[in-house]
Design an enzyme around this catalytic site. Sequence first.
Site, PDB file in Angstrom:
ATOM      1  N   GLU A  60      13.070  -3.128  -6.333  1.00 56.18           N
ATOM      2  CA  GLU A  60      14.041  -4.081  -6.838  1.00 56.18           C
ATOM      3  C   GLU A  60      13.554  -4.484  -8.231  1.00 56.18           C
ATOM      4  OE1 GLU A  60      14.535  -7.398  -4.179  1.00 56.18           O
ATOM      5  OE2 GLU A  60      15.968  -8.343  -5.550  1.00 56.18           O
ATOM      6  N   ARG A 295       2.104  -1.294   5.172  1.00 58.92           N
ATOM      7  CA  ARG A 295       1.975  -1.637   3.762  1.00 58.92           C
ATOM      8  C   ARG A 295       0.498  -1.725   3.396  1.00 58.92           C
ATOM      9  NH1 ARG A 295       4.461  -5.851   1.598  1.00 58.92           N
ATOM     10  NH2 ARG A 295       2.710  -6.649   0.436  1.00 58.92           N
ATOM     11  N   LYS A 305       5.248  -9.494  -5.350  1.00 59.46           N
ATOM     12  CA  LYS A 305       5.760  -9.729  -6.700  1.00 59.46           C
ATOM     13  C   LYS A 305       5.981 -11.212  -6.951  1.00 59.46           C
ATOM     14  CE  LYS A 305       8.963  -6.569  -6.343  1.00 59.46           C
ATOM     15  NZ  LYS A 305      10.162  -5.756  -6.500  1.00 59.46           N
TER      16      LYS A 305
HETATM   17  P1  ATP Z   1       7.232  -7.566  -3.081  1.00 55.81           P
HETATM   18  O1  ATP Z   1       7.120  -8.325  -1.804  1.00 55.81           O
HETATM   19  O2  ATP Z   1       5.966  -7.476  -3.839  1.00 55.81           O
HETATM   20  O3  ATP Z   1       8.398  -7.991  -3.912  1.00 55.81           O
HETATM   21  P2  ATP Z   1       8.863  -5.563  -2.131  1.00 55.81           P
HETATM   22  O4  ATP Z   1       8.679  -4.687  -0.980  1.00 55.81           O
HETATM   23  O5  ATP Z   1       9.851  -6.648  -1.962  1.00 55.81           O
HETATM   24  O6  ATP Z   1       7.490  -6.092  -2.613  1.00 55.81           O
HETATM   25  P3  ATP Z   1      10.347  -3.708  -3.609  1.00 55.81           P
HETATM   26  O7  ATP Z   1      10.611  -3.658  -5.069  1.00 55.81           O
HETATM   27  O8  ATP Z   1      11.477  -3.976  -2.709  1.00 55.81           O
HETATM   28  O9  ATP Z   1       9.242  -4.795  -3.434  1.00 55.81           O
HETATM   29  O10 ATP Z   1       9.525  -2.448  -3.126  1.00 55.81           O
HETATM   30  C1  ATP Z   1       9.800  -1.120  -3.482  1.00 55.81           C
HETATM   31  C2  ATP Z   1       9.095  -0.209  -2.527  1.00 55.81           C
HETATM   32  O11 ATP Z   1       7.699  -0.416  -2.570  1.00 55.81           O
HETATM   33  C3  ATP Z   1       9.550  -0.451  -1.111  1.00 55.81           C
HETATM   34  O12 ATP Z   1       9.887   0.793  -0.528  1.00 55.81           O
HETATM   35  C4  ATP Z   1       8.361  -1.057  -0.442  1.00 55.81           C
HETATM   36  O13 ATP Z   1       8.260  -0.632   0.878  1.00 55.81           O
HETATM   37  C5  ATP Z   1       7.186  -0.543  -1.265  1.00 55.81           C
HETATM   38  N1  ATP Z   1       6.088  -1.492  -1.233  1.00 55.81           N
HETATM   39  C6  ATP Z   1       6.077  -2.755  -1.702  1.00 55.81           C
HETATM   40  N2  ATP Z   1       4.899  -3.354  -1.449  1.00 55.81           N
HETATM   41  C7  ATP Z   1       4.131  -2.448  -0.806  1.00 55.81           C
HETATM   42  C8  ATP Z   1       2.798  -2.466  -0.264  1.00 55.81           C
HETATM   43  N3  ATP Z   1       2.005  -3.541  -0.339  1.00 55.81           N
HETATM   44  N4  ATP Z   1       2.351  -1.335   0.323  1.00 55.81           N
HETATM   45  C9  ATP Z   1       3.119  -0.243   0.386  1.00 55.81           C
HETATM   46  N5  ATP Z   1       4.375  -0.163  -0.081  1.00 55.81           N
HETATM   47  C10 ATP Z   1       4.887  -1.246  -0.676  1.00 55.81           C
HETATM   48 MG    MG Z   2      11.816  -6.571  -1.813  1.00 56.25          MG
END
Ligand code: ATP
Ligand code: MG
Length: 590
Positions: A60, A295, A305
């Site tokens: 995102e 994760r 983030k």
């Molecule tokens: P955040 O909570 O930091 O915003 P998010 O999952 O909401 O992380 P996205 O931008 O939606 O952020 O994530 C993009 C991709 O990265 C998704 O497919 C998510 O599964 C993966 N991802 C995010 N954080 C991790 C993590 N700690 N380990 C592995 N994959 C991750």
């Molecule tokens: Mg997200």
Amino acid sequence: MSTPETANSRPSHFLRQVIEADLASGALQGRHFAGVPGDAQQLAAAPLDRARIRTRFPPEPNGYLHIGHAKSICLNFGLAADYGGVCHLRLDDTNPEKEDMHYVEAIRDAVRWLGFDWVSEGVSHEYFASDYFDFMWRAACALIEAGLAYVDEQSAEDMRRNRGTLTEPGLDSPWRGRPRADSLRRFQEMRDGLHAEGSMVLRARIDMASPNLNLRDPTLYRIRFVRHHRTGERWCIYPMYTFAHPIEDALERITHSICTLEFEDQRPFYDWLLQHLAELGLLERPLPRQFEFARLNLSTVLTSKRKLAQLVEQGHVAGWDDPRLPTIAGLRRRGYTPGALRLFAERIGVSKSDSWIDYSVLEGALRDDLDPLAPRAMAVLDPLPLVLDNWDEVIGAGRLETCHAPLHPHHAERGLRSFQLGPRVWIERSDFEFEPPKGFFRLFPGGRVRLKYGYVIECTGAERAADGSAREVHARIVPDTRSGTPGAAAVKVKGVISWVGAADALPAEVRLYEPLFLAEQPDAGGADFLRALNPRSLQVVQAWVEPSLAQAAAGESFQFERHGYFVADLRDHGAARLVFNRTTGLRDGR
Ligand code: ATP
Ligand code: MG
């Protein structure tokens, strides 16, 4: 027992096994795709997909990517590369708040820097979920017409109350049985901006008694009078992630939709939605399937983030690329290499259960990547002057001696660096003691050490500063002991110390980092991570470095002998002002 290896000689894991089984069974055949996402009709007109699998990395665009995303990037792009597939970069911009094109640019940079590319055979596979808003609207209308969705006008509070709990079933909304035409008309009014935010939502009609809460008529669309960074004012209703994501995957012909474990409970809805849309003739089969992996959790590090944004916005760090942050931009500025991050991702592997990885695993991958590459250099980070009192006698007044050292100890072919030894040098303050503790083999009055690549010297004493610490150390050269000359080894010493010559050393700013947080899991259990901030996470010192570093390019990594790995800072380093960041020590010492 050895790990099973795939044809690519990488350690196998459950996702590789799934893909290999799917390729063997022919389950993925019959997909049409030529780079343009589409519905069943549009895809049917496209040629058969030449990619054997399709994965996607779907961030995102609401912040900078971090080390957790790096794991996901390496996994998705890596699997595609290993199995003759393609990985899409999908900007998942269905939530208009906080999203921005500026983040899109940063995401592209991070993925490319890690060594991956979404262009395959000349076709760019970068997609924006917001491009699918029209299809999502159509899909929602089709669900309403099929009796599979309805507009619910309960208050948010009633909706929450009627959802039930893990142990109690939910209650049907009074709007659940409204005529389809009525829902359709209301949905159109929602789109036309006739209703207030929060006054109604579109919900799937599944089962309010399902043991899986995600199947209790999940929300598909909500009203938001927010400008979207790409579609502008065109929409005032936006799809929920759980509705949008499966559709995005299907339109792009993704075969394996890999996400983190918290989405496991969403998988039944993922399948429910896609199967119904395929039955309604909107999506082509075979449909994408979702797989979940654990994760990345890294000790002492925040991987959210939102929390990283808080650190940046409240000024606890100096920006998204602050070298103390686990953002890809921060890691890069800290001196992490793409190779190190890929190696790390491979070493931690992929599992189905959550665990914490120790930060030392990341640093280990970095050392293994840098050690064979990084040129060596000498630097004195906490300088103490040393005077060689018999220099004029032994070497000659006004003379300097040129010393040579290999650029890399295991790669003689990379050549030598050189620097000048004279009567005055800088040594590390910690290399001198007035009264040496047991086992101290460096400099102390009466002791002998070798100045690395130079002479053996014998310490004659030191002057004290007002506070009692050493101000200037004195020593004498032991004649005929210069490194690389015959007889140099005749005089045995237990210690070798690094140094730089006062004649040609260059001043440099060196930034020494410690973990940003003192807690292993700074945000565990909702803890206030700000309380775990390490007040010593950054220390800036004025150092002296050897003259070969005058040529260091911003972003170039070095091993400062005995100190560890350092990188010329990407922002602040230049020929006029040398600035180095400590990437990591030589050994695990956190
Ligand atoms: P955040 O909570 O930091 O915003 P998010 O999952 O909401 O992380 P996205 O931008 O939606 O952020 O994530 C993009 C991709 O990265 C998704 O497919 C998510 O599964 C993966 N991802 C995010 N954080 C991790 C993590 N700690 N380990 C592995 N994959 C991750
Ligand atoms: Mg997200």
